[in-house]
Design a protein around this motif. Structure first.
Motif, PDB file in Angstrom:
ATOM      1  N   PHE A 160       0.861  -1.172   0.000  1.00 35.49           N
ATOM      2  CA  PHE A 160       0.000   0.000   0.000  1.00 35.49           C
ATOM      3  C   PHE A 160       0.895   1.218   0.000  1.00 35.49           C
ATOM      4  O   PHE A 160       1.822   1.322   0.804  1.00 35.49           O
ATOM      5  N   ALA A 161       0.626   2.139  -0.919  1.00 37.86           N
ATOM      6  CA  ALA A 161       1.416   3.370  -1.009  1.00 37.86           C
ATOM      7  C   ALA A 161       0.503   4.576  -0.995  1.00 37.86           C
ATOM      8  O   ALA A 161      -0.548   4.569  -1.624  1.00 37.86           O
ATOM      9  N   VAL A 162       0.910   5.577  -0.248  1.00 35.60           N
ATOM     10  CA  VAL A 162       0.237   6.863  -0.359  1.00 35.60           C
ATOM     11  C   VAL A 162       0.980   7.638  -1.440  1.00 35.60           C
ATOM     12  O   VAL A 162       2.196   7.551  -1.560  1.00 35.60           O
TER      13      VAL A 162
ATOM     14  N   SER B 204       8.389  10.213   6.893  1.00 34.34           N
ATOM     15  CA  SER B 204       8.279   8.808   7.257  1.00 34.34           C
ATOM     16  C   SER B 204       6.880   8.319   6.909  1.00 34.34           C
ATOM     17  O   SER B 204       5.923   9.094   6.974  1.00 34.34           O
ATOM     18  N   PRO B 205       6.730   7.042   6.553  1.00 31.93           N
ATOM     19  CA  PRO B 205       5.393   6.494   6.356  1.00 31.93           C
ATOM     20  C   PRO B 205       4.541   6.562   7.632  1.00 31.93           C
ATOM     21  O   PRO B 205       3.338   6.403   7.585  1.00 31.93           O
ATOM     22  N   ASN B 206       5.172   6.813   8.785  1.00 29.57           N
ATOM     23  CA  ASN B 206       4.423   6.937  10.038  1.00 29.57           C
ATOM     24  C   ASN B 206       3.739   8.291  10.192  1.00 29.57           C
ATOM     25  O   ASN B 206       2.921   8.466  11.086  1.00 29.57           O
ATOM     26  N   ASP B 207       4.090   9.253   9.340  1.00 30.86           N
ATOM     27  CA  ASP B 207       3.442  10.562   9.406  1.00 30.86           C
ATOM     28  C   ASP B 207       1.938  10.401   9.204  1.00 30.86           C
ATOM     29  O   ASP B 207       1.484   9.473   8.545  1.00 30.86           O
ATOM     30  N   PHE B 208       1.183  11.303   9.766  1.00 28.37           N
ATOM     31  CA  PHE B 208      -0.277  11.364   9.634  1.00 28.37           C
ATOM     32  C   PHE B 208      -1.002  10.199  10.310  1.00 28.37           C
ATOM     33  O   PHE B 208      -2.156   9.939  10.031  1.00 28.37           O
TER      34      PHE B 208
ATOM     35  N   VAL C 149       1.863   0.450  10.194  1.00 25.39           N
ATOM     36  CA  VAL C 149       1.044  -0.149   9.137  1.00 25.39           C
ATOM     37  C   VAL C 149       1.894  -0.778   8.043  1.00 25.39           C
ATOM     38  O   VAL C 149       1.500  -1.750   7.431  1.00 25.39           O
ATOM     39  N   GLY C 150       3.078  -0.257   7.786  1.00 27.58           N
ATOM     40  CA  GLY C 150       3.936  -0.824   6.751  1.00 27.58           C
ATOM     41  C   GLY C 150       3.552  -0.363   5.360  1.00 27.58           C
ATOM     42  O   GLY C 150       3.313  -1.181   4.476  1.00 27.58           O
ATOM     43  N   ILE C 151       3.480   0.947   5.167  1.00 26.18           N
ATOM     44  CA  ILE C 151       3.124   1.489   3.857  1.00 26.18           C
ATOM     45  C   ILE C 151       4.339   2.150   3.218  1.00 26.18           C
ATOM     46  O   ILE C 151       5.273   2.548   3.896  1.00 26.18           O
ATOM     47  N   GLU C 152       4.301   2.233   1.903  1.00 28.69           N
ATOM     48  CA  GLU C 152       5.280   3.014   1.163  1.00 28.69           C
ATOM     49  C   GLU C 152       4.696   4.398   0.917  1.00 28.69           C
ATOM     50  O   GLU C 152       3.492   4.590   1.077  1.00 28.69           O
ATOM     51  N   ALA C 153       5.542   5.348   0.515  1.00 27.55           N
ATOM     52  CA  ALA C 153       5.047   6.701   0.265  1.00 27.55           C
ATOM     53  C   ALA C 153       5.726   7.293  -0.964  1.00 27.55           C
ATOM     54  O   ALA C 153       6.960   7.293  -1.056  1.00 27.55           O
ATOM     55  N   VAL C 154       4.918   7.754  -1.893  1.00 32.15           N
ATOM     56  CA  VAL C 154       5.382   8.532  -3.034  1.00 32.15           C
ATOM     57  C   VAL C 154       4.973   9.960  -2.698  1.00 32.15           C
ATOM     58  O   VAL C 154       3.787  10.275  -2.684  1.00 32.15           O
ATOM     59  N   CYS C 155       5.936  10.789  -2.343  1.00 33.71           N
ATOM     60  CA  CYS C 155       5.594  12.104  -1.820  1.00 33.71           C
ATOM     61  C   CYS C 155       6.350  13.215  -2.537  1.00 33.71           C
ATOM     62  O   CYS C 155       7.167  12.946  -3.423  1.00 33.71           O
ATOM     63  N   SER C 156       6.031  14.428  -2.152  1.00 34.08           N
ATOM     64  CA  SER C 156       6.630  15.614  -2.772  1.00 34.08           C
ATOM     65  C   SER C 156       6.447  15.554  -4.288  1.00 34.08           C
ATOM     66  O   SER C 156       7.381  15.777  -5.051  1.00 34.08           O
ATOM     67  N   ASN C 157       5.219  15.222  -4.702  1.00 34.23           N
ATOM     68  CA  ASN C 157       4.865  15.117  -6.118  1.00 34.23           C
ATOM     69  C   ASN C 157       5.754  14.139  -6.887  1.00 34.23           C
ATOM     70  O   ASN C 157       6.066  14.349  -8.050  1.00 34.23           O
TER      71      ASN C 157
END
Length: 119
Positions: free
Chosen positions: A38-40, A48-52, A57-65
Motif C-alpha cells: 500500500f502506497a500513499v 516517514s510512512p508513520n506521518d499522519f 502499518v507498513g506502507i510506502e510513500a510517493v511524496c513531494s509530487n
C-alpha cells in the motif's frame, strides 16, 4: 492478484484533523498482511510512512509530487533533486513569490509565515 494499492491523502485517507482514522488503519493492515503493498501518493512532504498516523502499518510513500519515494521502513529509495541553477534562477526571477523547496533532510521556505498563508 492485486499487488499494489495506492491512494491520495487529502479527502481520501485523512479525516478533518488531517490524520488517518482507525478504521482506515485497520483496513490498511489487512491489505499489507495479505502480502500486497500500500502506497500513499501525495504532493505533501512525508519524512516517514508513520506521518499522519500510519504508525506500524507498513506502507510506502510517493511524496513531494513524486520527487521522494520512501519504503515501508522510511528509507529513501528514490529522490530527484531540482537543479540548483534552475532553483537559483527561479528565486531571482520571482522574488515576490513564496517558494517551498523540499530536500531529503529539510525544507527551505522563502517569505514570511504570513506570506506563505496568503498564498
Amino acid at each position: 492478484m492485486i499487488k499494489l494499492f495506492a491512494s491520495d491523502l487529502d479527502g481520501t485517507l485523512l479525516n478533518a484533523t488531517h490524520m488517518v482514522d482507525p478504521v482506515i488503519v485497520s483496513a490498511l493492515r489487512t491489505v499489507t498482511k495479505s502480502g500486497a503493498h500500500f502506497a500513499v501518493a501525495t504532493g505533501r512532504t512525508m519524512r516517514s510512512p508513520n506521518d499522519f498516523g500510519f504508525h506500524g502499518v507498513g506502507i510506502e510513500a510517493v511524496c513531494s509530487n513524486g520527487s521522494i519515494i520512501l519504503d515501508r521502513d522510511g528509507n529513501t529509495i528514490y529522490h530527484s533533486d531540482v537543479d540548483k541553477g534552475v532553483l537559483e534562477e527561479m528565486l531571482r526571477t520571482f522574488p515576490q513569490v513564496c517558494f517551498e523547496c523540499v530536500g531529503l533532510d529539510r525544507t527551505y521556505v522563502t517569505g514570511s509565515p504570513q506570506d506563505q498563508l496568503a498564498g
